[in-house]
Design an enzyme around this catalytic site. Structure first.
Site, short mmCIF file in Angstrom:
data_model
loop_
_atom_site.label_atom_id
_atom_site.label_comp_id
_atom_site.label_asym_id
_atom_site.label_seq_id
_atom_site.Cartn_x
_atom_site.Cartn_y
_atom_site.Cartn_z
N CYS A 119 -5.46 2.80 -8.52
CA CYS A 119 -5.94 1.42 -8.77
C CYS A 119 -7.42 1.13 -8.19
CB CYS A 119 -5.02 0.58 -7.99
SG CYS A 119 -3.23 0.53 -8.44
N HIS A 252 -9.55 -5.86 -7.31
CA HIS A 252 -8.11 -5.24 -8.06
C HIS A 252 -7.19 -6.42 -7.88
CE1 HIS A 252 -4.95 -2.75 -9.19
NE2 HIS A 252 -4.56 -2.71 -7.87
N ASN A 282 -0.40 -5.99 -11.90
CA ASN A 282 -1.16 -4.95 -11.52
C ASN A 282 -1.29 -3.81 -12.84
OD1 ASN A 282 -2.33 -2.85 -10.30
ND2 ASN A 282 -1.12 -2.76 -8.55
N1 ACO Z 1 13.36 -9.37 -6.21
C1 ACO Z 1 14.06 -9.82 -4.96
N2 ACO Z 1 13.79 -9.43 -3.77
C2 ACO Z 1 13.00 -8.21 -3.59
C3 ACO Z 1 12.39 -7.64 -4.78
C4 ACO Z 1 12.32 -8.26 -6.10
N3 ACO Z 1 11.70 -7.78 -6.89
N4 ACO Z 1 11.61 -6.71 -3.94
C5 ACO Z 1 12.06 -6.50 -2.66
N5 ACO Z 1 12.74 -7.66 -2.50
C6 ACO Z 1 13.38 -7.71 -1.27
C7 ACO Z 1 13.51 -6.71 -0.21
O1 ACO Z 1 14.68 -5.98 -0.59
C8 ACO Z 1 13.64 -7.36 0.88
O2 ACO Z 1 14.85 -7.92 1.25
P1 ACO Z 1 15.45 -7.76 2.77
O3 ACO Z 1 14.63 -8.43 3.61
O4 ACO Z 1 16.98 -8.28 2.71
O5 ACO Z 1 15.39 -6.05 3.05
C9 ACO Z 1 12.75 -8.57 0.90
O6 ACO Z 1 12.46 -8.74 -0.57
C10 ACO Z 1 11.29 -8.36 1.43
O7 ACO Z 1 10.57 -7.19 0.90
P2 ACO Z 1 9.10 -6.57 1.48
O8 ACO Z 1 9.00 -5.45 0.95
O9 ACO Z 1 9.21 -6.86 2.94
O10 ACO Z 1 8.45 -7.76 0.59
P3 ACO Z 1 6.74 -7.90 0.77
O11 ACO Z 1 6.42 -9.21 1.24
O12 ACO Z 1 6.14 -7.06 1.62
O13 ACO Z 1 6.36 -7.79 -0.75
C11 ACO Z 1 5.16 -6.20 -2.17
C12 ACO Z 1 6.60 -6.71 -1.29
C13 ACO Z 1 5.04 -7.36 -3.18
C14 ACO Z 1 5.31 -4.91 -2.64
C15 ACO Z 1 4.11 -6.07 -1.32
O14 ACO Z 1 4.42 -5.41 -0.10
C16 ACO Z 1 2.77 -5.74 -1.80
O15 ACO Z 1 2.06 -6.25 -2.76
N6 ACO Z 1 2.20 -4.59 -1.45
C17 ACO Z 1 0.99 -4.00 -1.95
C18 ACO Z 1 1.01 -3.37 -3.44
C19 ACO Z 1 -0.29 -3.09 -3.51
O16 ACO Z 1 -1.21 -3.67 -3.32
N7 ACO Z 1 -0.53 -1.75 -4.18
C20 ACO Z 1 -1.82 -1.40 -4.52
C21 ACO Z 1 -2.22 -0.56 -5.23
S1 ACO Z 1 -1.10 0.00 -6.54
C22 ACO Z 1 -1.55 1.44 -7.21
O17 ACO Z 1 -2.51 2.13 -6.67
C23 ACO Z 1 -0.79 2.03 -8.17
#
Ligand code: ACO
Length: 325
Positions: A119, A252, A282
């Protein structure tokens, strides 16, 4: 006379197939994967993404973006002597997507290669192109981010498959006596390879290991927020500027919460931030040039303004570029 590099045209491409969250939620429900529009919007800010049709490759999306960028710059493909494509979803294992794109453009003869920094790939590609133009190694470059992430998504993993989309963005960078790119700052920390990767590899005629994207979202999130702030400050310092000199932050587009946090840390109001993650998801290396092109074509981002571009992704790799448009 000192040489500088400057953006003279931009272009972008989104494949026509658009999936709203509702479209994706019902597609996933049919496969027994439960998610919702509310969860996706609240946690990421994403409302829609585009997916390429079968048989369309990153070079095809890049081609459309490059043609638009060349037209905006008033150049022909034959004027180009350097093509750098940032992609993690190349058309082939080799040759580079840049060579395939060069041939499709009819721009044969100059240098062409890919940059793989996930990314942050477009930031890496732009910094490398700037360095080459400043030394006179090339004079007119196409810098491209092109991705088809839909092909490496695990549609049984709701924690990743709702986040990504396909697309391409491109810009023409020309050398000259007037500064455009003011400073850049690139970093990587390979200790974090495992938190965001596609671990499979090709061997003996087969893909060995998992060929689909794996991400520990929270670990990436925490690291991303810190390194983006650091990269922005380091880049500003190199150019002897401060955050108050930034007219537009073009980050990004991974998650609206990361974007808001970065803007807050730089004390920039969201009115100075280009946001496309809601409509594109993304798109990895394509997200920054897509956002830049949308900002310019919507009339918000204007010549003479100072832009901070920055990205972070798998590696972990990150970086920033400060430029005058
Ligand atoms: N729908 C419903 N529920 C979901 C989903 C979904 N699609 N995905 C996860 N959940 C649930 C999880 O199972 C978890 O449930 P639990 O509490 O019962 O265990 C709950 O939602 C919370 O999950 P978290 O992982 O804590 O959610 P978070 O708020 O951290 O969001 C996310 C996740 C969106 C992936 C976030 O962490 C994020 O954006 N991370 C960074 C991603 C990024 O910036 N990548 C950078 C570059 S990408 C690249 O280089 C290719």
């Amino acid at each position: 006379m000192a040489l500088y590099s400057r953006i003279t045209g931009t272009g972008s491409c989104l494949p026509p197939q658009r999936l709203s969250n509702a479209d994706l939620v019902s597609k996933l429900a049919a496969q027994g994967v439960e998610t919702s529009d509310d969860w996706i919007v609240e946690r990421t800010g994403i409302r829609a993404r585009h997916f390429a049709d079968d048989g369309v490759f990153s070079s095809d999306l890049g081609l459309v973006a490059c043609r638009a960028a060349l037209q905006a710059a008033g150049l022909q493909a034959s004027d180009i002597d350097l093509i750098i494509v940032a992609t993690s979803t190349p058309d082939m294992v080799f040759p580079s997507t840049a060579c395939i794109l060069q041939h499709k453009l009819g721009a044969n003869g100059g240098a062409a290669f890919d940059v793989q920094a996930v990314c942050s790939g477009f930031i890496y590609a732009l910094a490398v192109a700037d360095a080459m133009l400043k030394t006179g190694a090339a004079r007119k470059a196409l810098v491209v981010g092109a991705e088809i992430f839909s092909r490496i998504l695990d549609f049984t993993d709701r924690t990743t498959c709702v986040l990504f989309g396909d697309g391409a963005g491109a810009l023409v960078l020309e050398s000259g006596s007037k500064p455009g790119i003011l400073a850049s700052d690139l970093h990587a920390d390979g200790r974090h390879v495992g938190i965001l990767c596609v671990p499979g590899h090709v061997a003996g005629g087969q893909v060995l290991g998992d060929p689909l994207l794996k991400m520990e979202g929270q670990a990436v999130f925490k690291l991303a927020v810190g390194v983006l702030e650091d990269a922005a400050h380091a880049t500003l310092a190199k150019a002897d500027k401060t955050a108050s000199d930034i007219d537009w932050l073009i980050p990004h587009q991974a998650n609206i919460r990361i974007i808001q946090s970065t803007a807050r840390k730089l004390k920039l109001p969201m009115e100075k931030v280009i946001v496309t993650v809601d409509q594109h998801g993304n798109t990895s290396a394509a997200s920054i040039p897509l956002a830049l092109d949308h900002g310019i074509r919507s009339g918000r981002v204007k010549p003479g303004q100072t832009l901070m571009l920055e990205g972070v992704g798998g590696g972990l790799a990150w970086g920033a570029v400060l430029l005058d448009l």
